[in-house]
Design an enzyme around this catalytic site. Structure first.
Site, PDB file in Angstrom:
ATOM      1  N   HIS A  42       0.840  -1.203   0.000  1.00 33.89           N
ATOM      2  CA  HIS A  42       0.000   0.000   0.000  1.00 33.89           C
ATOM      3  C   HIS A  42       0.876   1.253   0.000  1.00 33.89           C
ATOM      4  O   HIS A  42       1.747   1.401   0.846  1.00 33.89           O
ATOM      5  CB  HIS A  42      -0.921   0.003   1.222  1.00 33.89           C
ATOM      6  CG  HIS A  42      -2.133  -0.864   1.033  1.00 33.89           C
ATOM      7  ND1 HIS A  42      -3.289  -0.699   1.751  1.00 33.89           N
ATOM      8  CD2 HIS A  42      -2.356  -1.890   0.171  1.00 33.89           C
ATOM      9  CE1 HIS A  42      -4.184  -1.592   1.345  1.00 33.89           C
ATOM     10  NE2 HIS A  42      -3.633  -2.329   0.402  1.00 33.89           N
TER      11      HIS A  42
ATOM     12  N   TYR B 184       3.919   6.403  10.211  1.00 33.35           N
ATOM     13  CA  TYR B 184       3.071   5.272   9.804  1.00 33.35           C
ATOM     14  C   TYR B 184       3.883   4.198   9.073  1.00 33.35           C
ATOM     15  O   TYR B 184       3.717   3.004   9.333  1.00 33.35           O
ATOM     16  CB  TYR B 184       1.926   5.788   8.916  1.00 33.35           C
ATOM     17  CG  TYR B 184       0.832   4.764   8.707  1.00 33.35           C
ATOM     18  CD1 TYR B 184      -0.162   4.579   9.669  1.00 33.35           C
ATOM     19  CD2 TYR B 184       0.797   3.972   7.571  1.00 33.35           C
ATOM     20  CE1 TYR B 184      -1.160   3.622   9.492  1.00 33.35           C
ATOM     21  CE2 TYR B 184      -0.196   3.017   7.387  1.00 33.35           C
ATOM     22  CZ  TYR B 184      -1.168   2.857   8.346  1.00 33.35           C
ATOM     23  OH  TYR B 184      -2.159   1.909   8.182  1.00 33.35           O
TER      24      TYR B 184
ATOM     25  N   TYR C 126      -9.159   5.457   7.669  1.00 29.98           N
ATOM     26  CA  TYR C 126      -9.284   5.809   9.092  1.00 29.98           C
ATOM     27  C   TYR C 126     -10.302   6.937   9.170  1.00 29.98           C
ATOM     28  O   TYR C 126     -10.073   8.004   8.608  1.00 29.98           O
ATOM     29  CB  TYR C 126      -7.954   6.311   9.655  1.00 29.98           C
ATOM     30  CG  TYR C 126      -6.898   5.233   9.810  1.00 29.98           C
ATOM     31  CD1 TYR C 126      -6.167   4.771   8.716  1.00 29.98           C
ATOM     32  CD2 TYR C 126      -6.628   4.681  11.057  1.00 29.98           C
ATOM     33  CE1 TYR C 126      -5.203   3.784   8.870  1.00 29.98           C
ATOM     34  CE2 TYR C 126      -5.664   3.694  11.221  1.00 29.98           C
ATOM     35  CZ  TYR C 126      -4.963   3.243  10.126  1.00 29.98           C
ATOM     36  OH  TYR C 126      -4.004   2.269  10.273  1.00 29.98           O
TER      37      TYR C 126
ATOM     38  N   PRO D  45      -4.243   0.041  18.856  1.00 30.35           N
ATOM     39  CA  PRO D  45      -3.934  -0.359  17.480  1.00 30.35           C
ATOM     40  C   PRO D  45      -4.041   0.753  16.442  1.00 30.35           C
ATOM     41  O   PRO D  45      -3.770   0.516  15.267  1.00 30.35           O
ATOM     42  CB  PRO D  45      -4.962  -1.465  17.190  1.00 30.35           C
ATOM     43  CG  PRO D  45      -6.045  -1.275  18.177  1.00 30.35           C
ATOM     44  CD  PRO D  45      -5.476  -0.593  19.362  1.00 30.35           C
TER      45      PRO D  45
ATOM     46  N   LYS E 128       0.960  -0.342  15.163  1.00 37.72           N
ATOM     47  CA  LYS E 128       2.356  -0.463  15.615  1.00 37.72           C
ATOM     48  C   LYS E 128       2.665  -1.697  16.463  1.00 37.72           C
ATOM     49  O   LYS E 128       3.839  -2.010  16.678  1.00 37.72           O
ATOM     50  CB  LYS E 128       2.740   0.800  16.430  1.00 37.72           C
ATOM     51  CG  LYS E 128       2.910   2.031  15.575  1.00 37.72           C
ATOM     52  CD  LYS E 128       4.197   2.006  14.785  1.00 37.72           C
ATOM     53  CE  LYS E 128       4.255   3.021  13.684  1.00 37.72           C
ATOM     54  NZ  LYS E 128       3.939   2.538  12.348  1.00 37.72           N
TER      55      LYS E 128
HETATM   56  C1  LIG Z   1      -7.089  -8.582  20.081  1.00 40.24           C
HETATM   57  C2  LIG Z   1      -5.834  -7.941  19.548  1.00 40.24           C
HETATM   58  C3  LIG Z   1      -5.876  -7.219  18.358  1.00 40.24           C
HETATM   59  C4  LIG Z   1      -4.734  -6.611  17.856  1.00 40.24           C
HETATM   60  N1  LIG Z   1      -4.792  -5.890  16.712  1.00 40.24           N
HETATM   61  C5  LIG Z   1      -3.687  -5.279  16.262  1.00 40.24           C
HETATM   62  C6  LIG Z   1      -3.715  -4.506  15.096  1.00 40.24           C
HETATM   63  O1  LIG Z   1      -4.748  -4.353  14.467  1.00 40.24           O
HETATM   64  N2  LIG Z   1      -2.565  -3.893  14.685  1.00 40.24           N
HETATM   65  C7  LIG Z   1      -1.386  -4.045  15.381  1.00 40.24           C
HETATM   66  O2  LIG Z   1      -0.360  -3.526  14.969  1.00 40.24           O
HETATM   67  N3  LIG Z   1      -1.331  -4.782  16.479  1.00 40.24           N
HETATM   68  C8  LIG Z   1      -2.456  -5.394  16.936  1.00 40.24           C
HETATM   69  N4  LIG Z   1      -2.385  -6.128  18.048  1.00 40.24           N
HETATM   70  C9  LIG Z   1      -1.093  -6.247  18.701  1.00 40.24           C
HETATM   71  C10 LIG Z   1      -0.235  -7.342  18.056  1.00 40.24           C
HETATM   72  O3  LIG Z   1      -1.032  -8.428  17.727  1.00 40.24           O
HETATM   73  C11 LIG Z   1       0.835  -7.700  19.068  1.00 40.24           C
HETATM   74  O4  LIG Z   1       1.625  -6.551  19.275  1.00 40.24           O
HETATM   75  C12 LIG Z   1       1.705  -8.890  18.657  1.00 40.24           C
HETATM   76  O5  LIG Z   1       0.968 -10.081  18.671  1.00 40.24           O
HETATM   77  C13 LIG Z   1       2.892  -9.012  19.603  1.00 40.24           C
HETATM   78  O6  LIG Z   1       3.573 -10.202  19.340  1.00 40.24           O
HETATM   79  P1  LIG Z   1       4.305 -10.980  20.528  1.00 40.24           P
HETATM   80  O7  LIG Z   1       4.889 -12.177  19.882  1.00 40.24           O
HETATM   81  O8  LIG Z   1       5.179 -10.033  21.252  1.00 40.24           O
HETATM   82  O9  LIG Z   1       3.140 -11.390  21.546  1.00 40.24           O
HETATM   83  P2  LIG Z   1       1.939 -12.401  21.328  1.00 40.24           P
HETATM   84  O10 LIG Z   1       1.443 -12.367  19.951  1.00 40.24           O
HETATM   85  O11 LIG Z   1       0.984 -12.123  22.443  1.00 40.24           O
HETATM   86  O12 LIG Z   1       2.583 -13.831  21.546  1.00 40.24           O
HETATM   87  C14 LIG Z   1       2.965 -14.302  22.826  1.00 40.24           C
HETATM   88  C15 LIG Z   1       2.964 -15.826  22.817  1.00 40.24           C
HETATM   89  O13 LIG Z   1       3.422 -16.293  24.075  1.00 40.24           O
HETATM   90  C16 LIG Z   1       2.580 -17.338  24.524  1.00 40.24           C
HETATM   91  N5  LIG Z   1       2.625 -17.389  25.986  1.00 40.24           N
HETATM   92  C17 LIG Z   1       2.034 -16.550  26.858  1.00 40.24           C
HETATM   93  N6  LIG Z   1       2.322 -16.900  28.117  1.00 40.24           N
HETATM   94  C18 LIG Z   1       3.126 -17.978  28.037  1.00 40.24           C
HETATM   95  C19 LIG Z   1       3.742 -18.790  29.013  1.00 40.24           C
HETATM   96  N7  LIG Z   1       3.586 -18.559  30.323  1.00 40.24           N
HETATM   97  N8  LIG Z   1       4.503 -19.825  28.599  1.00 40.24           N
HETATM   98  C20 LIG Z   1       4.677 -20.077  27.264  1.00 40.24           C
HETATM   99  N9  LIG Z   1       4.099 -19.327  26.288  1.00 40.24           N
HETATM  100  C21 LIG Z   1       3.331 -18.285  26.678  1.00 40.24           C
HETATM  101  C22 LIG Z   1       1.203 -16.968  23.978  1.00 40.24           C
HETATM  102  O14 LIG Z   1       0.347 -18.081  23.893  1.00 40.24           O
HETATM  103  C23 LIG Z   1       1.576 -16.400  22.620  1.00 40.24           C
HETATM  104  O15 LIG Z   1       1.592 -17.381  21.618  1.00 40.24           O
HETATM  105  C24 LIG Z   1      -3.514  -6.734  18.567  1.00 40.24           C
HETATM  106  C25 LIG Z   1      -3.470  -7.443  19.750  1.00 40.24           C
HETATM  107  C26 LIG Z   1      -4.608  -8.045  20.252  1.00 40.24           C
HETATM  108  C27 LIG Z   1      -4.540  -8.792  21.555  1.00 40.24           C
END
Ligand SMILES: Cc1cc2nc3c(=O)[nH]c(=O)nc-3n(C[C@H](O)[C@H](O)[C@H](O)COP(=O)(O)OP(=O)(O)OC[C@H]3O[C@@H](n4cnc5c(N)ncnc54)[C@H](O)[C@@H]3O)c2cc1C
Length: 395
Positions: free
Chosen positions: A72, A386, A201, A293, A297
């Protein structure tokens, strides 16, 4: 069992770090509490900064993204009935974003992990890091009723906001910064073509809405809703009607509706903990910070942390540069705070705060909209944030 880097969590942070370190010849074991199906069932982010897309290329997992992802070059902002295209490419000297769902990124990374043969243990319960300040850190976990011990040099806490890593740091070490917003986002995924070829947006007196997408046939729409709203009270019809009411007539007319594949409400919050390191434990992604969100980011900041930790660990193992380990937290946080600022700013700019903003704040919000959407400098400011600010060198 032993490894060089124990990674807790198989979200995008853990999987991407694991893949980059695997390619660099550094051993990792990933411990994930859920099943792969559960991890892939979570519908989350969809917009990748150029730096994130480049990091996925460096990790060797970009083939499908480059084939199926949508590049995009702009986004649209709808404010006070005015429809304005933000020419991301033109305003940033050629940068763009990639629309490719977090679920797909995760699927590609899981497949790469499997193909590499590097260990990943799903359904690992009671994961617990130990001896974080000592010379011999280790992680214990349970699997199929047995307790296991994983010895390692370093632990990457990639286990999201509700994970165990941040909680295993003794009380009083971390400083927490938090902002809770008085609303959430109701999201709906549907197999319908997006209403527009670019994201929209939209600010409206009924509340903010976002017309996003995952592909040319799959749309993701969001509505700002009060925190006490329940997803069960939102039929598909109610959702579509409310979305149409928040869009200008010409856009609403184009909207193709259909049954929801998924609907959920996410409260909006900003949170950062400092520092992002405690001894041999490094916090990565949502384990250390959350953004609303609005600026797209969350996933991108997780990738940014991975970028820094990966480059530091490679220099540690190849060049003995253990001095760099202390650079991780300040390096990562400098970029995290800029992402937090932008996400907070976009949330302020585009949402309806109702009674939660006084008359002065409302006027400031209007002035910000007027300024940022009409001044060339204001538009560049939004565009460069962005598409994503550059990463610093690790030297
Ligand atoms: C509902 C929702 C909607 C979102 N929408 C957007 C969006 O539109 N745009 C955007 O930019 N960001 C969005 N985000 C944020 C984005 O998805 C996160 O920033 C991203 O997933 C971060 O990745 P991560 O790997 O750090 O954490 P996570 O994706 O949370 O992954 C963490 C992993 O660790 C595992 N885990 C947790 N505890 C334990 C444990 N004790 N032992 C072993 N494993 C464990 C979990 O099961 C998970 O698989 C959204 C988040 C949520 C919750």
């Amino acid at each position: 069992m032993n490894t060089q880097v124990a990674i807790i969590g198989a979200g995008p942070s853990g999987l991407l770090l694991g893949q980059l370190l695997y390619k660099a010849g550094i051993d990792t074991v990933i411990l994930e509490r859920q099943t792969p199906e559960y991890v892939l069932g979570r519908i989350r982010a969809g917009v990748l900064e150029q730096g994130t897309a480049d990091l996925l290329r460096e990790a060797g997992v970009s083939e499908r993204m480059d084939r199926e992802g949508l590049v995009h070059e702009g986004v649209e902002l709808l404010v006070a009935g005015r429809r304005q295209r933000l020419d991301l490419k033109g305003l940033t000297g050629g940068k763009t974003v990639m629309v490719y769902g977090q679920t797909e990124v995760t699927r590609d990374l899981m497949q790469a992990r499997e193909a590499s043969g590097a260990p990943i243990i799903y359904s690992a319960s009671n994961v617990q890091p130990h001896e974080l300040k000592g010379e011999r850190p280790y992680v214990t976990f349970e699997k199929d009723g047995q307790t296991h011990r994983l010895d390692c040099d370093y632990i990457a806490g990639c286990d999201g906001f509700h994970g165990v890593s941040r909680k295993s740091i003794p009380e009083g070490v971390l400083k927490e910064y938090e902002r809770v917003y008085p609303f959430g986002w109701l999201g709906m995924l549907s197999d319908t073509p997006p209403v527009n070829h670019e994201l929209i947006y939209a600010h409206h007196e009924r509340g903010f809405s976002l017309c996003s997408q995952r592909s040319q046939t799959r749309s993701r729409y969001y509505l700002q809703v009060p925190l006490e709203e329940r997803v069960e009270d939102w039929s598909d019809e109610r959702f579509w009607n409310e979305l149409k009411a928040r869009l200008p007539a010409d856009v609403a007319q184009q909207l193709v509706t259909g049954p929801a594949l998924e609907k959920s409400i996410a409260p909006l919050r900003s949170l950062v903990v400092e520092p992002m390191q405690y001894g041999h434990l490094f916090l990565v992604g949502d384990a250390a910070h959350i953004v609303p969100p609005t600026g797209a980011k969350g996933l991108n900041l997780a990738a940014s942390d991975v970028n820094y930790l990966y480059r530091i660990l490679v220099k540690v193992y190849r060049e003995g540069r253990t001095d760099l380990l202390e650079q991780y937290s300040p390096l990562a946080l400098r970029r995290v705070w800029k992402g937090e600022r932008f996400s907070w700013f976009m949330t302020q700019l585009l949402h309806d705060f109702g009674e939660h903003k006084d008359a002065w704040d409302q006027k400031m919000q209007e002035a910000d909209r007027e300024y940022f959407l009409t001044s060339p400098a204001g538009l560049v400011n939004i565009a460069e944030n962005y598409v994503g600010l550059p990463y610093e060198e690790v030297a």
